[in-house]
Design an enzyme around this catalytic site. Structure first.
Site, PDB file in Angstrom:
ATOM      1  N   ASP A 145       0.876  -1.181   0.000  1.00 17.40           N
ATOM      2  CA  ASP A 145       0.000   0.000   0.000  1.00 17.40           C
ATOM      3  C   ASP A 145       0.908   1.223   0.000  1.00 17.40           C
ATOM      4  O   ASP A 145       2.055   1.150   0.436  1.00 17.40           O
ATOM      5  CB  ASP A 145      -0.893   0.014   1.256  1.00 17.40           C
ATOM      6  CG  ASP A 145      -2.174   0.829   1.059  1.00 17.40           C
ATOM      7  OD1 ASP A 145      -3.262   0.223   0.992  1.00 17.40           O
ATOM      8  OD2 ASP A 145      -2.082   2.076   0.961  1.00 17.40           O
ATOM      9  N   ASN A 152      -5.275  -3.913  -6.827  1.00 13.65           N
ATOM     10  CA  ASN A 152      -6.500  -3.412  -6.213  1.00 13.65           C
ATOM     11  C   ASN A 152      -6.434  -1.961  -5.731  1.00 13.65           C
ATOM     12  O   ASN A 152      -7.474  -1.364  -5.437  1.00 13.65           O
ATOM     13  CB  ASN A 152      -6.823  -4.378  -5.056  1.00 13.65           C
ATOM     14  CG  ASN A 152      -7.855  -3.846  -4.117  1.00 13.65           C
ATOM     15  OD1 ASN A 152      -9.030  -3.785  -4.470  1.00 13.65           O
ATOM     16  ND2 ASN A 152      -7.434  -3.448  -2.919  1.00 13.65           N
ATOM     17  N   TYR A 189     -12.967   8.520 -12.764  1.00 13.43           N
ATOM     18  CA  TYR A 189     -13.162   7.186 -12.180  1.00 13.43           C
ATOM     19  C   TYR A 189     -13.815   6.262 -13.206  1.00 13.43           C
ATOM     20  O   TYR A 189     -13.341   5.151 -13.454  1.00 13.43           O
ATOM     21  CB  TYR A 189     -14.014   7.293 -10.910  1.00 13.43           C
ATOM     22  CG  TYR A 189     -14.021   6.031 -10.069  1.00 13.43           C
ATOM     23  CD1 TYR A 189     -12.974   5.753  -9.194  1.00 13.43           C
ATOM     24  CD2 TYR A 189     -15.062   5.120 -10.151  1.00 13.43           C
ATOM     25  CE1 TYR A 189     -12.975   4.595  -8.430  1.00 13.43           C
ATOM     26  CE2 TYR A 189     -15.073   3.958  -9.393  1.00 13.43           C
ATOM     27  CZ  TYR A 189     -14.029   3.704  -8.524  1.00 13.43           C
ATOM     28  OH  TYR A 189     -14.027   2.555  -7.769  1.00 13.43           O
ATOM     29  N   LYS A 238     -11.795   2.984 -14.624  1.00 17.28           N
ATOM     30  CA  LYS A 238     -12.291   1.646 -14.304  1.00 17.28           C
ATOM     31  C   LYS A 238     -12.790   0.910 -15.546  1.00 17.28           C
ATOM     32  O   LYS A 238     -12.740  -0.315 -15.616  1.00 17.28           O
ATOM     33  CB  LYS A 238     -13.386   1.734 -13.235  1.00 17.28           C
ATOM     34  CG  LYS A 238     -12.872   2.191 -11.867  1.00 17.28           C
ATOM     35  CD  LYS A 238     -11.869   1.200 -11.289  1.00 17.28           C
ATOM     36  CE  LYS A 238     -11.425   1.574  -9.897  1.00 17.28           C
ATOM     37  NZ  LYS A 238     -10.496   0.597  -9.301  1.00 17.28           N
ATOM     38  N   ILE A 252     -19.404  -0.767  -1.626  1.00 11.03           N
ATOM     39  CA  ILE A 252     -18.852  -1.627  -0.566  1.00 11.03           C
ATOM     40  C   ILE A 252     -18.428  -0.731   0.602  1.00 11.03           C
ATOM     41  O   ILE A 252     -17.874   0.361   0.394  1.00 11.03           O
ATOM     42  CB  ILE A 252     -17.620  -2.414  -1.084  1.00 11.03           C
ATOM     43  CG1 ILE A 252     -17.936  -3.171  -2.391  1.00 11.03           C
ATOM     44  CG2 ILE A 252     -17.086  -3.367  -0.012  1.00 11.03           C
ATOM     45  CD1 ILE A 252     -18.979  -4.252  -2.299  1.00 11.03           C
ATOM     46  N   THR A 278     -16.280   0.708   2.679  1.00 12.50           N
ATOM     47  CA  THR A 278     -14.866   1.002   2.942  1.00 12.50           C
ATOM     48  C   THR A 278     -14.682   2.522   2.973  1.00 12.50           C
ATOM     49  O   THR A 278     -15.607   3.275   2.669  1.00 12.50           O
ATOM     50  CB  THR A 278     -13.944   0.430   1.830  1.00 12.50           C
ATOM     51  OG1 THR A 278     -14.144   1.213   0.649  1.00 12.50           O
ATOM     52  CG2 THR A 278     -14.232  -1.034   1.531  1.00 12.50           C
TER      53      THR A 278
HETATM   54  N1  LIG Z   1     -15.703   0.439  -1.899  1.00 10.25           N
HETATM   55  C1  LIG Z   1     -16.398   0.543  -3.026  1.00 10.25           C
HETATM   56  O1  LIG Z   1     -17.594   0.894  -3.011  1.00 10.25           O
HETATM   57  C2  LIG Z   1     -15.756   0.172  -4.343  1.00 10.25           C
HETATM   58  C3  LIG Z   1     -16.579  -0.028  -5.451  1.00 10.25           C
HETATM   59  C4  LIG Z   1     -16.001  -0.360  -6.682  1.00 10.25           C
HETATM   60  C5  LIG Z   1     -14.622  -0.466  -6.791  1.00 10.25           C
HETATM   61  N2  LIG Z   1     -13.846  -0.237  -5.686  1.00 10.25           N
HETATM   62  C6  LIG Z   1     -12.399  -0.355  -5.880  1.00 10.25           C
HETATM   63  O2  LIG Z   1     -11.872  -1.267  -4.933  1.00 10.25           O
HETATM   64  C7  LIG Z   1     -10.479  -0.974  -4.725  1.00 10.25           C
HETATM   65  C8  LIG Z   1     -10.201  -0.970  -3.237  1.00 10.25           C
HETATM   66  O3  LIG Z   1     -10.873   0.121  -2.639  1.00 10.25           O
HETATM   67  P1  LIG Z   1     -11.537   0.070  -1.185  1.00 10.25           P
HETATM   68  O4  LIG Z   1     -12.985   0.132  -1.381  1.00 10.25           O
HETATM   69  O5  LIG Z   1     -10.952  -1.029  -0.403  1.00 10.25           O
HETATM   70  O6  LIG Z   1     -11.097   1.507  -0.639  1.00 10.25           O
HETATM   71  P2  LIG Z   1      -9.963   1.921   0.415  1.00 10.25           P
HETATM   72  O7  LIG Z   1      -9.846   3.389   0.305  1.00 10.25           O
HETATM   73  O8  LIG Z   1     -10.287   1.320   1.727  1.00 10.25           O
HETATM   74  O9  LIG Z   1      -8.651   1.189  -0.155  1.00 10.25           O
HETATM   75  C9  LIG Z   1      -7.870   1.706  -1.204  1.00 10.25           C
HETATM   76  C10 LIG Z   1      -6.412   1.538  -0.841  1.00 10.25           C
HETATM   77  O10 LIG Z   1      -5.595   1.925  -1.941  1.00 10.25           O
HETATM   78  C11 LIG Z   1      -4.453   2.604  -1.418  1.00 10.25           C
HETATM   79  N3  LIG Z   1      -3.846   3.464  -2.418  1.00 10.25           N
HETATM   80  C12 LIG Z   1      -4.317   4.650  -2.896  1.00 10.25           C
HETATM   81  N4  LIG Z   1      -3.447   5.165  -3.771  1.00 10.25           N
HETATM   82  C13 LIG Z   1      -2.407   4.305  -3.876  1.00 10.25           C
HETATM   83  C14 LIG Z   1      -1.211   4.286  -4.641  1.00 10.25           C
HETATM   84  N5  LIG Z   1      -0.885   5.287  -5.460  1.00 10.25           N
HETATM   85  N6  LIG Z   1      -0.371   3.233  -4.480  1.00 10.25           N
HETATM   86  C15 LIG Z   1      -0.672   2.228  -3.634  1.00 10.25           C
HETATM   87  N7  LIG Z   1      -1.784   2.193  -2.885  1.00 10.25           N
HETATM   88  C16 LIG Z   1      -2.655   3.218  -3.018  1.00 10.25           C
HETATM   89  C17 LIG Z   1      -5.012   3.391  -0.236  1.00 10.25           C
HETATM   90  O11 LIG Z   1      -3.980   3.797   0.658  1.00 10.25           O
HETATM   91  C18 LIG Z   1      -6.009   2.425   0.357  1.00 10.25           C
HETATM   92  O12 LIG Z   1      -5.440   1.630   1.372  1.00 10.25           O
HETATM   93  C19 LIG Z   1     -10.215   0.365  -5.422  1.00 10.25           C
HETATM   94  O13 LIG Z   1      -9.601   0.115  -6.670  1.00 10.25           O
HETATM   95  C20 LIG Z   1     -11.617   0.924  -5.631  1.00 10.25           C
HETATM   96  O14 LIG Z   1     -11.682   1.810  -6.711  1.00 10.25           O
HETATM   97  C21 LIG Z   1     -14.374   0.070  -4.476  1.00 10.25           C
END
Ligand SMILES: NC(=O)c1ccc[n+]([C@@H]2O[C@H](COP(=O)([O-])OP(=O)(O)OC[C@H]3O[C@@H](n4cnc5c(N)ncnc54)[C@H](O)[C@@H]3O)[C@@H](O)[C@H]2O)c1
Length: 250
Positions: A36, A89, A155, A159, A188, A190
């Protein structure tokens, strides 16, 4: 144990979906490299895994910087001898304004992390997987990689790009026994959706905008990623699986 002896990298492993997936991978016997940009949160994931009796290592990396991504891959190989699974991710949302009001810097920031980061992860992992004789890559897309939504232009674009890059890599590396798939989560619970949760007017609508009429938990995405990472998905490649409670059909 579905991942016994496998070596897995999880990027964004300090976040909600990344942490749940790292923990599930480890409980299924994988050695997990938790990466991360936020070292503290990645270390916390490693601690949780070790407390549960699993094997994990924290390797911080900014997925936008090629040298850091290459180092992440090399450190994994040095520590565990190779890479079997990459969960690409790490991701961010964008500042929610109309397209003409999005700064070029904001566009670059979001597209770089969400799309270029996925490319860089694959760029450096694919060669190591080829040397090992195969592997599985799972890239994180989104329902918003398939369906337009107001105010999330960068976004949406990033995506959507992940879906086609996934198909491209699946075609190019299928002959090398490397499967490449994507997971597309819906809403989700988070940190990334905190802005939506704080919006008292929109949240009651957003939080029920799917067939199941509720938001999802990170563990519900992790189980789909585990399937794609495991031999249970041995004939699945180039696919995107939705973990969205029916958000796509709503
Ligand atoms: N939570 C949702 O509703 C949802 C829906 C669709 C897709 N997603 C996708 O799921 C994935 C995980 O997101 P999440 O929901 O766990 O959110 P989150 O914010 O909890 O986790 C994202 C993580 O990515 C890390 N990050 C950000 N920029 C970074 C970089 N440049 N290098 C390395 N790490 C980096 C952050 O520090 C964080 O820990 C993401 O790609 C997000 O777009 C999430």
């Amino acid at each position: 144990m579905r991942l016994q002896g496998k070596v897995a990298i999880v990027t964004g492993g300090g976040g909600g979906i990344g942490r749940a997936t790292s923990s599930l991978f480890a409980s299924e016997g994988a050695k997990v490299v938790v990466s991360d940009i936020n070292e503290e949160s990645a270390s916390a994931t490693v601690r949780l895994i070790k407390e549960a009796g699993g094997e994990a290592l924290c390797v911080p990396a900014n997925m936008v910087i090629p040298e850091e991504v290459e180092q992440l891959i090399n450190k994994t190989v040095d520590a565990y001898g190779g890479i079997d699974i990459l969960f690409n991710n790490a991701g961010v949302g964008n500042e929610e304004v109309r397209l003409a009001d999005i700064s070029v810097e904001e566009w670059d920031r979001v597209v770089d992390i969400n799309l270029k980061g996925v490319f860089l992860g694959m760029k450096y992992a694919l060669k190591k997987m080829e040397e090992r004789g195969g592997g599985a890559i799972i890239n994180t897309s989104s329902v918003l990689g398939h369906k337009g939504k107001k105010y999330v232009g960068p976004y949406n674009a990033s995506k959507g790009g992940v879906v086609l890059l996934t198909q491209n890599a699946a075609l190019e590396y299928g002959g090398k026994n490397i499967r490449v798939n994507a997971v597309a989560p819906g809403v989700i619970d988070t940190d990334i959706i905190q802005g939506w949760k704080d919006d008292e007017r929109k949240w009651p609508i957003i939080s029920r905008a799917n067939a199941l009429r509720r938001i999802g938990q990170p563990e519900e995405v992790a189980k789909v990623v585990l399937f794609l990472a495991s031999d249970d998905a041995s004939f699945v490649t180039g696919s995107t699986i939705f973990a969205d409670g029916g958000g796509m059909i709503f």
